[in-house]
Design an enzyme around this catalytic site. Sequence first.
Site, PDB file in Angstrom:
ATOM      1  N   ASP A 338       0.858  -1.188   0.000  1.00  0.00           N
ATOM      2  CA  ASP A 338       0.000   0.000   0.000  1.00  0.00           C
ATOM      3  C   ASP A 338       0.892   1.236   0.000  1.00  0.00           C
ATOM      4  OD1 ASP A 338      -1.919   2.014   0.599  1.00  0.00           O
ATOM      5  OD2 ASP A 338      -3.138   0.570   1.699  1.00  0.00           O
ATOM      6  N   ARG A 340      -0.629   4.389  -0.195  1.00  0.00           N
ATOM      7  CA  ARG A 340      -1.435   5.544   0.211  1.00  0.00           C
ATOM      8  C   ARG A 340      -0.869   6.163   1.479  1.00  0.00           C
ATOM      9  NH1 ARG A 340      -7.112   2.625   0.699  1.00  0.00           N
ATOM     10  NH2 ARG A 340      -5.688   1.075   1.569  1.00  0.00           N
TER      11      ARG A 340
END
Length: 425
Positions: A338, A340
Amino acid sequence: MLAPTGTDQARHIRLTSHPSAGDAERLAIRWGEADPQQRGPLVGSTRNPLQRNVIGAHSGSYGVYRALAVAAKALPRGHRADLTDTLPTAPIGPYPAWSGSGHIVSLDPFGALVAELFRPQIEQGYDLRPTIAVTRAHVHLPEVREAIDAGRLKPDGRLLLDDGSAVVTKVALEPVWWLPGVARRFGVTETALRRALFEETGGMYPELVTRSDLEVFLPPIGGQTAYIFGEPRDLANPDVDLTCRVHDECNGSDVFGSDICTCRPYLTHAIEECIRGAQPASHGGRNGVGLIVYARKEGRALGEVTKFLVYNARKRQAGGDRADQYFVRTECVAGVQDMRFQELMPDVLHWFGIQRIHRLVSMSNMKYDAITGAGITVDRRIKLPDALVPADARVEIEAKVAAGYFTDGEVPDAARLGSICGRSL
């Protein structure tokens, strides 16, 4: 060719394409100042290079399209925006979190009021552009209509209309990074951050490593949009019930209804919760306010191509798509589960003056930890109802719960991932 000038030799190196004569025109930026005039405006326009006091250009990723328009002679080089009647339709701020150097480092708190606050500089010839815009609109979703038909929502004629549309205030925010603050937020040195940004964009922004005197960067990435259900000023009142979801973009599900993930179901469920939360008690509401923040971070910020590659890898692996391989296949393709992160996410909440979220519609510990770590109280977390999980997305939910979503669990360790991917991570 790089050339040190005067005392700059001890502090930083300047490009010879930026003569020191421009310093007289360049306005100072003092990030964190509460007075906008003391803080100073951001000058990211290329109209007059000597006036620029930031790295990069306005409009995020859309700046490249502007370059195409100029090259194609569809847009005059140096076009100056007419900002007449473009001010926000609803006042937002200023709030205490707008000042100081810690709460907001990834957007410009004064970005919506450029035409008003910096009118003297505009009249002096500085080409200033807003980085935030606030307007009013209606949103119409079939899921909201279904909620009305099922009796879960009742039109009140003010927030929710008889045709199923909801009245909202919309806020578009472009990214503005104060590099010293971003570096501190991620626990790295500013030098390391600048070098990584420079190298990983193929040297697109040489000023990142040649102009340490310029501390503000307009990154070429997507921004975020906020949808407010109810009165925007109520977001800053901790006594007004606030229902909130911070949602990261998923084009396949959000727009086209792909059933391999739970993104659209969670988004539309959150919108229903926000409407109900903002409606009057006479219509089954909570007399509060609702907020959806929609961030452009497609495919966990890995991008849509990578996301589709991972879909293929998951579906084609021996034994088919399995929860215990969900994050593994992502890391095998992308090298990370991930990107983000969520360290910068609370900035937009601080911009709205939010101190307390009564109902956070999210199962993500990353989001919850980022919000509470930023000093915002969360009373309750709302999970996605099982009935809204598409059959093909069961793997996603099972994998996320096993990896620690909505729990204090741990994600799979890197050693096991490395052996499955057939390489060392």
